[in-house]
Design an enzyme around this catalytic site. Structure first.
Site, PDB file in Angstrom:
ATOM      1  N   GLU A 198      54.627 -10.099  26.445  1.00 44.52           N
ATOM      2  CA  GLU A 198      55.693  -9.585  25.546  1.00 44.52           C
ATOM      3  C   GLU A 198      57.097  -9.839  26.071  1.00 44.52           C
ATOM      4  O   GLU A 198      57.663 -10.139  25.655  1.00 44.52           O
ATOM      5  CB  GLU A 198      55.382  -8.036  25.503  1.00 44.52           C
ATOM      6  N   TYR A 224      61.664  -2.301  22.399  1.00 40.83           N
ATOM      7  CA  TYR A 224      60.576  -3.020  21.524  1.00 40.83           C
ATOM      8  C   TYR A 224      59.343  -3.170  22.624  1.00 40.83           C
ATOM      9  O   TYR A 224      58.309  -2.997  22.190  1.00 40.83           O
ATOM     10  CB  TYR A 224      61.086  -4.460  21.112  1.00 40.83           C
ATOM     11  N   ASP A 245      60.407  -5.598  16.020  1.00 44.78           N
ATOM     12  CA  ASP A 245      60.825  -6.711  16.436  1.00 44.78           C
ATOM     13  C   ASP A 245      61.687  -7.361  15.443  1.00 44.78           C
ATOM     14  O   ASP A 245      61.903  -6.940  14.339  1.00 44.78           O
ATOM     15  CB  ASP A 245      59.917  -7.621  16.886  1.00 44.78           C
TER      16      ASP A 245
END
Length: 308
Positions: A48, A131, A149
């Site tokens: 991520e 996020y 996102d």
DNA sequence: AAATCGGGGTG
DNA sequence: CACCCAGATTT
């Protein structure tokens, strides 16, 4: 009232159609559950962070090598920072690499070496924002969370709001809309998160969406409105690249990464001479900025190197 | 809310 | 050559 109920039903249709499409069309990404070897929460967190503003294709090889070298937070926490920055290679925004190592150290210090699943604790980690915390909760722990996102923003802007693209900055209204669409069940919520992101990445793309292959084309407010153009188009302007301080910093970093020891200022000046778009004054700004950010250091002889 | 922070693939 | 990419942090 009946209108509101109809909207609720429409959104349920959107979710189930997107998730069914995802079951067929999902890419086989190595940091996803069910793609061979099960990724650890740490492996998912690393993915991520690498994927923040960096496309999947460029992340994949770096992610593999990274986790082979540092499979746990404890391993990364004690690595030489110079090695970390070299392994980051050209993913861009090298401060992310620095923060990822700080994140690993924080996980060791505060959480006994295990990635936390609590939202507050995740967000307190360096480099983890709204996020990333939501994504880790959903994808690493199967927890219900609102994952938004750039892909999800675009999908919701089109399908629900009927605009070509979302506004330049993330608004409270968007957050509320996204939250309203998340299924109640945690496993469903995690699937919806992955599916809505995937739809934006593969079908409902920024440039030329493939509406013909879209599972919610007949439910899409943007299509229903005749696919009007982006209303904010005039205000979007990408920052120039050639000759910017940003390019200058990147150039210095690439030299420091490539040199396996301290670098003389004279070498950097040679590089500058070979690239006319970089002005002499930018070298000093780049160096002091990088030192300020902890991405470079200077030894007693005045030579520059990556932090130990 | 706006600025800053990389780098490369693509239409 | 402009645009876009699984954003975060600082001002």
């Amino acid at each position: 009232m009946t209108e509101a109920l109809a909207e609720v039903a429409r959104r349920a249709q959107v979710r189930s159609a997107v998730v069914r499409w995802f079951d067929e069309a999902a890419r086989d990404l190595p940091w996803r559950a069910g793609s061979g070897k099960e990724p650890t929460p740490w492996a998912i967190l690393v993915s991520e962070v690498m994927l923040q503003q960096t496309p999947v294709a460029r992340v994949e090889p770096v992610w593999r090598a990274w986790l082979a070298q540092w499979p746990t937070p404890a391993a990364l926490a004690t690595a030489p920072t110079a090695d970390v920055l070299r392994a980051w290679d050209r993913l861009g925004y090298p401060r992310r690499a620095l923060r990822l190592q700080e994140c690993a150290q924080a996980i060791v210090d505060r959480h006994g070496g295990g990635v936390p699943d609590d939202e507050e604790q995740l967000r307190a980690l360096p480099g983890v924002g709204e996020y990333t915390a939501a994504a880790v909760r959903a994808f690493a722990f199967g927890r219900r969370s609102v994952v938004v996102d750039t892909n999800v923003r675009r999908v919701l802007a089109r399908v629900v709001s009927g605009t070509a693209l979302p506004a330049p900055s993330y608004t409270a209204a968007e957050r509320a809309l996204a939250a309203a669409l998340v299924p109640d069940d945690a496993a469903d919520a995690a699937r919806w998160a992955a599916a809505s992101m995937e739809l934006g990445a593969l079908v409902c793309t920024a440039r030329s969406p493939e509406c013909l292959g879209c599972p919610v084309a007949d439910l899409c407010a943007w299509r229903a409105a005749g696919s009007p153009p982006d209303a904010h188009a005039a205000r979007r302007r990408t920052q120039a690249w050639a000759g910017t301080d940003r390019q200058a910093r990147g150039r210095v970093m690439s030299v420091l990464r490539g040199a396996h020891g301290p670098v003389d200022r004279a070498l950097l000046e040679e590089v500058w001479a070979g690239e006319p778009q970089l002005r002499p004054g930018q070298l000093d700004r780049a160096l002091s900025g990088l030192i300020e950010d902890g991405l470079a250091e200077q030894d007693e002889a005045g030579r520059y190197h990556l932090p130990a």
